[in-house]
Motif scaffolding. Structure first.
Motif, PDB file in Angstrom:
ATOM      1  N   PHE A   1       0.860  -1.195   0.000  1.00  0.00           N
ATOM      2  CA  PHE A   1       0.000   0.000   0.000  1.00  0.00           C
ATOM      3  C   PHE A   1       0.887   1.233   0.000  1.00  0.00           C
ATOM      4  N   ASP A   2       0.641   2.146  -0.949  1.00  0.00           N
ATOM      5  CA  ASP A   2       1.469   3.354  -1.082  1.00  0.00           C
ATOM      6  C   ASP A   2       1.155   4.396  -0.020  1.00  0.00           C
ATOM      7  N   THR A   3      -0.080   4.398   0.463  1.00  0.00           N
ATOM      8  CA  THR A   3      -0.458   5.416   1.452  1.00  0.00           C
ATOM      9  C   THR A   3      -1.091   4.764   2.669  1.00  0.00           C
ATOM     10  N   VAL A   4      -0.987   5.434   3.797  1.00  0.00           N
ATOM     11  CA  VAL A   4      -1.599   4.933   5.016  1.00  0.00           C
ATOM     12  C   VAL A   4      -3.124   4.933   4.882  1.00  0.00           C
ATOM     13  N   GLU A   5      -3.664   5.871   4.121  1.00  0.00           N
ATOM     14  CA  GLU A   5      -5.118   5.935   3.921  1.00  0.00           C
ATOM     15  C   GLU A   5      -5.625   4.682   3.220  1.00  0.00           C
ATOM     16  N   ASN A   6      -4.923   4.273   2.143  1.00  0.00           N
ATOM     17  CA  ASN A   6      -5.323   3.054   1.432  1.00  0.00           C
ATOM     18  C   ASN A   6      -5.186   1.823   2.330  1.00  0.00           C
ATOM     19  N   PHE A   7      -4.114   1.787   3.108  1.00  0.00           N
ATOM     20  CA  PHE A   7      -3.878   0.671   4.027  1.00  0.00           C
ATOM     21  C   PHE A   7      -5.007   0.569   5.047  1.00  0.00           C
TER      22      PHE A   7
ATOM     23  N   MET B   1      -7.923  -2.336   5.551  1.00  0.00           N
ATOM     24  CA  MET B   1      -8.103  -3.045   6.824  1.00  0.00           C
ATOM     25  C   MET B   1      -9.569  -2.985   7.261  1.00  0.00           C
ATOM     26  N   LYS B   2     -10.170  -1.810   7.128  1.00  0.00           N
ATOM     27  CA  LYS B   2     -11.573  -1.623   7.521  1.00  0.00           C
ATOM     28  C   LYS B   2     -12.495  -2.479   6.636  1.00  0.00           C
ATOM     29  N   ALA B   3     -12.219  -2.485   5.327  1.00  0.00           N
ATOM     30  CA  ALA B   3     -13.039  -3.272   4.398  1.00  0.00           C
ATOM     31  C   ALA B   3     -12.936  -4.773   4.706  1.00  0.00           C
ATOM     32  N   LEU B   4     -11.737  -5.251   4.999  1.00  0.00           N
ATOM     33  CA  LEU B   4     -11.560  -6.667   5.345  1.00  0.00           C
ATOM     34  C   LEU B   4     -12.233  -6.998   6.673  1.00  0.00           C
TER      35      LEU B   4
ATOM     36  N   LEU C   1       0.571  -5.718   4.003  1.00  0.00           N
ATOM     37  CA  LEU C   1      -0.336  -6.651   4.656  1.00  0.00           C
ATOM     38  C   LEU C   1       0.067  -8.045   4.209  1.00  0.00           C
ATOM     39  N   ALA C   2       0.421  -8.892   5.162  1.00  0.00           N
ATOM     40  CA  ALA C   2       0.781 -10.280   4.863  1.00  0.00           C
ATOM     41  C   ALA C   2      -0.348 -11.176   5.361  1.00  0.00           C
ATOM     42  N   ILE C   3      -0.853 -12.003   4.469  1.00  0.00           N
ATOM     43  CA  ILE C   3      -1.938 -12.916   4.812  1.00  0.00           C
ATOM     44  C   ILE C   3      -1.439 -14.341   4.620  1.00  0.00           C
ATOM     45  N   GLN C   4      -1.629 -15.166   5.651  1.00  0.00           N
ATOM     46  CA  GLN C   4      -1.287 -16.576   5.568  1.00  0.00           C
ATOM     47  C   GLN C   4      -2.583 -17.370   5.662  1.00  0.00           C
TER      48      GLN C   4
ATOM     49  N   PHE D   1      -7.328  -1.360  -3.078  1.00  0.00           N
ATOM     50  CA  PHE D   1      -6.463  -0.464  -2.321  1.00  0.00           C
ATOM     51  C   PHE D   1      -4.978  -0.743  -2.515  1.00  0.00           C
ATOM     52  N   SER D   2      -4.632  -1.968  -2.858  1.00  0.00           N
ATOM     53  CA  SER D   2      -3.236  -2.396  -2.943  1.00  0.00           C
ATOM     54  C   SER D   2      -2.657  -2.110  -4.318  1.00  0.00           C
TER      55      SER D   2
END
Length: 196
Positions: A101-107, A111-114, A135-138, A154-155
């Motif tokens: 994510f290039d910006t904290v806003e997108n990040f 997170m909120k959407a997920l 964001l790392a997802i396992q 967003f990514s």
């Protein structure tokens, strides 16, 4: 192809993708119900017998196939009628996805959407390095399209693999481990907070 003797009654045969192609089999078609697969297994047992000196002739054997990222493992166990069979558990395979994510806003928006999707059946970790958020997802299975579609809004970049995750853990700053979508996505925005 690699053949290793574990003990007097067990052998592991490791088949890479190129070995599977050479034998014209895949993990999905490797079955005793199919004639070609039976012939391939007989040939593999012959190679294992020659390499280890263990004879499979007139013996009851158990063949277990386990898929991994670049091939298949075969665990061959010679059964002893008087001995109780041991059961080995193999940890489930997890796949790692890393999103940038290039910006904290997108990040934060991601997170909120997920968080709003709920029922996330994966571990999520958040990192920051030089102003770029990750964001790392396992996940034990392929990541569902509803998650991938949400994140792609967003990514800016996606990577896969445990090596990428290991590099991220080594060089970036960890913000939240294993529960990032719940911990970060569940926090109300500052605009909703009461000012005193």
């Amino acid at each position: 192809m690699n053949i290793e003797q574990i003990d007097t009654s067990r052998i592991i045969i490791s088949l890479a993708d190129k070995d599977m192609e050479k034998f014209s089999v895949s993990f999905e078609t490797l079955s005793l119900d199919e004639f070609h697969s039976r012939e391939v297994l007989r040939e593999l047992l012959y190679y294992a017998s020659v390499k280890t000196g263990i004879s499979f002739k007139n013996k009851k054997i158990l063949i277990e196939a386990m898929q991994y990222e670049h091939g298949c493992l075969l665990l061959i166990t010679i059964s002893d009628k008087n001995k109780k069979r041991k059961i080995y558990r193999i940890k489930s395979y997890t796949d790692s996805y890393i999103f940038t994510f290039d910006t904290v806003e997108n990040f934060l928006a991601c997170m909120k959407a997920l968080y709003n999707i709920k029922n996330n059946k994966f571990f999520s970790s958040a990192f920051v390095d030089n102003g770029i958020y990750y964001l790392a997802i396992q996940s034990a299975s392929a990541l569902k399209s509803k998650y991938l579609n949400t994140i792609s809004e967003f990514s800016t970049q996606t990577k896969r693999g445990d090596i990428c995750l290991a590099a991220l853990r080594e060089h970036a700053t960890l913000l939240c481990d294993k529960t990032a979508t719940e911990s970060i996505g569940g926090v109300p925005p500052l605009s909703n907070c009461v000012q005193s």
